[in-house]
Design a protein around this motif. Structure first.
Motif, PDB file in Angstrom:
ATOM      1  N   ILE A  52      -0.730 -46.368 -14.662  1.00  0.00           N
ATOM      2  CA  ILE A  52      -0.608 -47.512 -13.744  1.00  0.00           C
ATOM      3  C   ILE A  52      -1.806 -48.440 -13.898  1.00  0.00           C
ATOM      4  O   ILE A  52      -1.665 -49.662 -14.002  1.00  0.00           O
ATOM      5  CB  ILE A  52      -0.500 -47.024 -12.283  1.00  0.00           C
ATOM      6  N   VAL A  53      -3.002 -47.859 -13.930  1.00  0.00           N
ATOM      7  CA  VAL A  53      -4.230 -48.653 -14.065  1.00  0.00           C
ATOM      8  C   VAL A  53      -4.269 -49.380 -15.401  1.00  0.00           C
ATOM      9  O   VAL A  53      -4.744 -50.506 -15.495  1.00  0.00           O
ATOM     10  CB  VAL A  53      -5.484 -47.756 -13.901  1.00  0.00           C
ATOM     11  N   GLU A  54      -3.735 -48.732 -16.443  1.00  0.00           N
ATOM     12  CA  GLU A  54      -3.714 -49.354 -17.771  1.00  0.00           C
ATOM     13  C   GLU A  54      -2.952 -50.674 -17.728  1.00  0.00           C
ATOM     14  O   GLU A  54      -3.386 -51.686 -18.301  1.00  0.00           O
ATOM     15  CB  GLU A  54      -3.069 -48.419 -18.778  1.00  0.00           C
ATOM     16  N   LYS A  55      -1.825 -50.694 -17.035  1.00  0.00           N
ATOM     17  CA  LYS A  55      -1.035 -51.928 -16.925  1.00  0.00           C
ATOM     18  C   LYS A  55      -1.785 -52.990 -16.128  1.00  0.00           C
ATOM     19  O   LYS A  55      -1.675 -54.184 -16.413  1.00  0.00           O
ATOM     20  CB  LYS A  55       0.309 -51.626 -16.249  1.00  0.00           C
ATOM     21  N   MET A  56      -2.568 -52.544 -15.137  1.00  0.00           N
ATOM     22  CA  MET A  56      -3.309 -53.488 -14.299  1.00  0.00           C
ATOM     23  C   MET A  56      -4.508 -54.075 -15.037  1.00  0.00           C
ATOM     24  O   MET A  56      -4.828 -55.252 -14.898  1.00  0.00           O
ATOM     25  CB  MET A  56      -3.795 -52.789 -13.027  1.00  0.00           C
ATOM     26  N   ARG A  57      -5.195 -53.242 -15.843  1.00  0.00           N
ATOM     27  CA  ARG A  57      -6.445 -53.674 -16.472  1.00  0.00           C
ATOM     28  C   ARG A  57      -6.251 -54.367 -17.802  1.00  0.00           C
ATOM     29  O   ARG A  57      -7.107 -55.122 -18.239  1.00  0.00           O
ATOM     30  CB  ARG A  57      -7.375 -52.465 -16.669  1.00  0.00           C
ATOM     31  N   HIS A  58      -5.141 -54.119 -18.468  1.00  0.00           N
ATOM     32  CA  HIS A  58      -4.928 -54.692 -19.791  1.00  0.00           C
ATOM     33  C   HIS A  58      -3.989 -55.892 -19.709  1.00  0.00           C
ATOM     34  O   HIS A  58      -2.810 -55.724 -19.407  1.00  0.00           O
ATOM     35  CB  HIS A  58      -4.349 -53.649 -20.754  1.00  0.00           C
ATOM     36  N   PRO A  59      -4.484 -57.098 -19.967  1.00  0.00           N
ATOM     37  CA  PRO A  59      -3.622 -58.289 -19.952  1.00  0.00           C
ATOM     38  C   PRO A  59      -2.553 -58.185 -21.033  1.00  0.00           C
ATOM     39  O   PRO A  59      -2.735 -57.504 -22.042  1.00  0.00           O
ATOM     40  CB  PRO A  59      -4.604 -59.424 -20.272  1.00  0.00           C
ATOM     41  N   VAL A  60      -1.458 -58.888 -20.809  1.00  0.00           N
ATOM     42  CA  VAL A  60      -0.371 -58.892 -21.794  1.00  0.00           C
ATOM     43  C   VAL A  60      -0.856 -59.507 -23.102  1.00  0.00           C
ATOM     44  O   VAL A  60      -0.605 -58.992 -24.181  1.00  0.00           O
ATOM     45  CB  VAL A  60       0.845 -59.677 -21.244  1.00  0.00           C
ATOM     46  N   ASN A  61      -1.573 -60.623 -22.995  1.00  0.00           N
ATOM     47  CA  ASN A  61      -2.108 -61.305 -24.169  1.00  0.00           C
ATOM     48  C   ASN A  61      -3.633 -61.124 -24.188  1.00  0.00           C
ATOM     49  O   ASN A  61      -4.373 -61.945 -23.672  1.00  0.00           O
ATOM     50  CB  ASN A  61      -1.745 -62.792 -24.140  1.00  0.00           C
ATOM     51  N   LYS A  62      -4.081 -60.029 -24.790  1.00  0.00           N
ATOM     52  CA  LYS A  62      -5.512 -59.714 -24.791  1.00  0.00           C
ATOM     53  C   LYS A  62      -6.332 -60.785 -25.503  1.00  0.00           C
ATOM     54  O   LYS A  62      -7.409 -61.164 -25.035  1.00  0.00           O
ATOM     55  CB  LYS A  62      -5.757 -58.357 -25.466  1.00  0.00           C
ATOM     56  N   GLU A  63      -5.833 -61.260 -26.635  1.00  0.00           N
ATOM     57  CA  GLU A  63      -6.584 -62.235 -27.425  1.00  0.00           C
ATOM     58  C   GLU A  63      -6.832 -63.520 -26.644  1.00  0.00           C
ATOM     59  O   GLU A  63      -7.931 -64.079 -26.683  1.00  0.00           O
ATOM     60  CB  GLU A  63      -5.834 -62.543 -28.720  1.00  0.00           C
ATOM     61  N   LYS A  64      -5.840 -63.948 -25.910  1.00  0.00           N
ATOM     62  CA  LYS A  64      -5.977 -65.179 -25.138  1.00  0.00           C
ATOM     63  C   LYS A  64      -6.992 -64.987 -24.016  1.00  0.00           C
ATOM     64  O   LYS A  64      -7.855 -65.848 -23.789  1.00  0.00           O
ATOM     65  CB  LYS A  64      -4.618 -65.587 -24.559  1.00  0.00           C
ATOM     66  N   TYR A  65      -6.877 -63.870 -23.303  1.00  0.00           N
ATOM     67  CA  TYR A  65      -7.809 -63.601 -22.211  1.00  0.00           C
ATOM     68  C   TYR A  65      -9.234 -63.471 -22.736  1.00  0.00           C
ATOM     69  O   TYR A  65     -10.184 -63.949 -22.102  1.00  0.00           O
ATOM     70  CB  TYR A  65      -7.395 -62.328 -21.475  1.00  0.00           C
ATOM     71  N   LEU A  66      -9.393 -62.819 -23.878  1.00  0.00           N
ATOM     72  CA  LEU A  66     -10.721 -62.654 -24.456  1.00  0.00           C
ATOM     73  C   LEU A  66     -11.306 -64.011 -24.855  1.00  0.00           C
ATOM     74  O   LEU A  66     -12.495 -64.282 -24.620  1.00  0.00           O
ATOM     75  CB  LEU A  66     -10.653 -61.740 -25.681  1.00  0.00           C
ATOM     76  N   GLN A  67     -10.482 -64.847 -25.421  1.00  0.00           N
ATOM     77  CA  GLN A  67     -10.932 -66.185 -25.822  1.00  0.00           C
ATOM     78  C   GLN A  67     -11.391 -66.990 -24.610  1.00  0.00           C
ATOM     79  O   GLN A  67     -12.434 -67.657 -24.649  1.00  0.00           O
ATOM     80  CB  GLN A  67      -9.800 -66.922 -26.546  1.00  0.00           C
ATOM     81  N   GLN A  81     -15.864 -69.214 -21.537  1.00  0.00           N
ATOM     82  CA  GLN A  81     -16.484 -69.399 -20.229  1.00  0.00           C
ATOM     83  C   GLN A  81     -17.921 -68.887 -20.216  1.00  0.00           C
ATOM     84  O   GLN A  81     -18.816 -69.514 -19.651  1.00  0.00           O
ATOM     85  CB  GLN A  81     -15.673 -68.681 -19.155  1.00  0.00           C
ATOM     86  N   LEU A  82     -18.149 -67.743 -20.875  1.00  0.00           N
ATOM     87  CA  LEU A  82     -19.505 -67.191 -20.946  1.00  0.00           C
ATOM     88  C   LEU A  82     -20.435 -68.129 -21.711  1.00  0.00           C
ATOM     89  O   LEU A  82     -21.591 -68.332 -21.315  1.00  0.00           O
ATOM     90  CB  LEU A  82     -19.476 -65.825 -21.620  1.00  0.00           C
ATOM     91  N   LYS A  83     -19.941 -68.692 -22.802  1.00  0.00           N
ATOM     92  CA  LYS A  83     -20.755 -69.622 -23.589  1.00  0.00           C
ATOM     93  C   LYS A  83     -21.059 -70.895 -22.797  1.00  0.00           C
ATOM     94  O   LYS A  83     -22.182 -71.410 -22.835  1.00  0.00           O
ATOM     95  CB  LYS A  83     -20.042 -69.970 -24.892  1.00  0.00           C
ATOM     96  N   GLU A  84     -20.056 -71.376 -22.088  1.00  0.00           N
ATOM     97  CA  GLU A  84     -20.247 -72.599 -21.290  1.00  0.00           C
ATOM     98  C   GLU A  84     -21.261 -72.361 -20.178  1.00  0.00           C
ATOM     99  O   GLU A  84     -22.177 -73.172 -19.959  1.00  0.00           O
ATOM    100  CB  GLU A  84     -18.904 -73.033 -20.698  1.00  0.00           C
ATOM    101  N   ASN A  85     -21.100 -71.243 -19.455  1.00  0.00           N
ATOM    102  CA  ASN A  85     -22.017 -70.948 -18.357  1.00  0.00           C
ATOM    103  C   ASN A  85     -23.418 -70.588 -18.853  1.00  0.00           C
ATOM    104  O   ASN A  85     -24.395 -70.679 -18.102  1.00  0.00           O
ATOM    105  CB  ASN A  85     -21.472 -69.788 -17.509  1.00  0.00           C
ATOM    106  N   GLY A  86     -23.509 -70.146 -20.112  1.00  0.00           N
ATOM    107  CA  GLY A  86     -24.806 -69.737 -20.654  1.00  0.00           C
ATOM    108  C   GLY A  86     -25.590 -70.853 -21.315  1.00  0.00           C
ATOM    109  O   GLY A  86     -26.687 -70.618 -21.831  1.00  0.00           O
ATOM    110  N   LYS A  87     -25.049 -72.052 -21.291  1.00  0.00           N
ATOM    111  CA  LYS A  87     -25.769 -73.182 -21.878  1.00  0.00           C
ATOM    112  C   LYS A  87     -27.128 -73.351 -21.199  1.00  0.00           C
ATOM    113  O   LYS A  87     -27.248 -73.192 -19.982  1.00  0.00           O
ATOM    114  CB  LYS A  87     -24.959 -74.475 -21.724  1.00  0.00           C
ATOM    115  N   ASN A  88     -28.130 -73.675 -22.005  1.00  0.00           N
ATOM    116  CA  ASN A  88     -29.501 -73.895 -21.500  1.00  0.00           C
ATOM    117  C   ASN A  88     -30.153 -72.617 -20.966  1.00  0.00           C
ATOM    118  O   ASN A  88     -31.151 -72.680 -20.245  1.00  0.00           O
ATOM    119  CB  ASN A  88     -29.522 -74.977 -20.406  1.00  0.00           C
ATOM    120  N   LYS A  89     -29.564 -71.468 -21.290  1.00  0.00           N
ATOM    121  CA  LYS A  89     -30.164 -70.189 -20.914  1.00  0.00           C
ATOM    122  C   LYS A  89     -30.492 -69.417 -22.192  1.00  0.00           C
ATOM    123  O   LYS A  89     -29.859 -69.616 -23.229  1.00  0.00           O
ATOM    124  CB  LYS A  89     -29.215 -69.365 -20.042  1.00  0.00           C
TER     125      LYS A  89
END
Length: 370
Positions: free
Chosen positions: A24-39, A44-52
């Motif tokens: 049950i948890v596997e279905k909740m934690r793993h997005p259907v499209n992993k590549e898209k979510y990872l991208q 977002q991490l790169k954008e928020n990390g600018k100037n840091k």
């Protein structure tokens, strides 16, 4: 899995509650499209990390999960700060693996060294408490240091925890790693002095991290097809990493506790949970897992050495250690203070309702910043 977990139940088909929950948890934690979510997450991490200086913080132990995570994070173009907790028990191979891999990946390392005398007394207190969770002080300190460093740099944490190899762990075998009140209570009842320098996260700090600065933690390995054995081979062939032969065996104490104290005193063999997780992830068959369970937990020579080395390092006599091994088991609920647990439950329910209401009113930008 077997009935060494007192809370295990089996359905009519012979499936245990751990397997059902894990699926049950596997279905909740793993997005259907992993590549898209990872991208989305990486952008977002790169954008928020600018100037840091860094855009995320990662924990490294020298083990498979954290080492492969370091490679993945760097390969995605992120700028991580690696954080290592030195609790005095690192195997030489662990130190070598960390230095070798991080140098090759060009990742900066911050090492937090615990006060050995203070930590030693806390570990002995947990052994005397006779609970099956003597690894809790280390687990708590690791995440406390990660949270402190992430807050200092103003970036999120990328954790090496992952569902594919860690979906099963019985509550009775270990719990309370985030419960600072429990750790203090064990020290009060079985320790020798006050805890002064030990990194920790109490309810006030937790409120600050979670609710004030809204610190985030992402289990990035859940967004890729993480296969532990394939990851091992890659690390060995490409980064010169060397295998320890067992999960968390990069720590001498962890190896001794999991492979000797737990099965000898409590009847808990953590390989059952580790291998069951891999079966759920379809990375190993049940037959292969049962074959691995037939292997000895310890080589005789190693066990003989560690039976002398570990008690001596903890300043325990042979008789004191034997007394600890003969003390009847206790559990988290026997020791943990009830009031802090009640407060934590109330706080959890309050904010659960609060954010449920907030999310009905405010639109979500994306899955990562709600």
């Amino acid at each position: 899995m077997d009935t060494s977990d007192p809370e295990i139940t089996f359905d009519e088909s012979g499936y245990c509650n751990h397997c059902t929950t894990a699926l049950i948890v596997e279905k909740m934690r793993h997005p259907v499209n992993k590549e898209k979510y990872l991208q989305i997450l990486v952008e977002q991490l790169k954008e928020n990390g600018k100037n840091k200086k860094y855009d995320c913080v990662i924990g490294v132990s020298g083990g498979v999960d954290s080492t492969y995570l370091a490679y993945i994070v760097k390969n995605l173009g992120l700028r991580p700060l690696a954080v290592h907790l030195d609790n005095g028990w690192d195997a030489e191979l662990a130190v070598s693996n960390i230095q070798k891999v991080l140098n090759k990946l060009n990742i900066e390392l911050y090492t937090h060294v615990l006060d050995w005398e203070e930590f030693k007394e806390l570990q002995v207190a947990f052994l005397k408490a006779s609970t099956p969770d003597s690894e809790i002080p280390t687990d708590h300190a690791i995440f406390a240091v990660l949270r402190q460093m992430a807050a200092k740099e103003g970036v999120p944490i990328i954790a090496g925890t992952n569902h594919s190899s860690e979906s099963i762990l019985p509550r009775a075998w270990s719990q309370g790693y985030s419960d600072w009140a429990y750790i203090k209570q064990v020290n009060k009842l079985y320790g020798k002095g006050r805890i002064k320098t030990f990194p920790h996260t109490n309810l006030i700090k937790k409120f600050y991290f979670d609710r004030i600065i809204r610190q985030k933690t992402y289990s990035l390995l859940d967004f890729i097809d993480y296969d532990k054995e394939k990851a091992k081979l890659f690390l060995i062939n490409e980064l010169g990493w060397r295998d320890y032969g067992g999960k968390h065996h990069e720590s001498i104490y962890t190896r001794f506790f999991q492979s000797y104290i737990l099965p000898t005193k409590f009847g808990f063999d953590k390989r059952r949970a580790h291998l069951s997780s891999l079966i759920i992830a379809k990375q190993i068959t049940r037959g292969e897992a049962l074959e691995k369970m037939r292997e000895p937990l310890y080589q005789k020579d190693d066990l003989s050495q560690h039976l002398i080395y570990v008690p001596k390092k903890l300043a325990l006599t042979k008789q004191e250690f034997e007394t600890i091994m003969k003390t009847p088991p206790r559990y988290y609920d026997d020791i943990s203070p009830k009031l802090p647990r009640k407060i934590a439950r109330i706080e959890k329910e309050f904010f659960k309702k609060f954010f449920k209401l907030k999310n009905r009113v405010l639109p979500k930008k994306n899955v990562f910043n709600v």
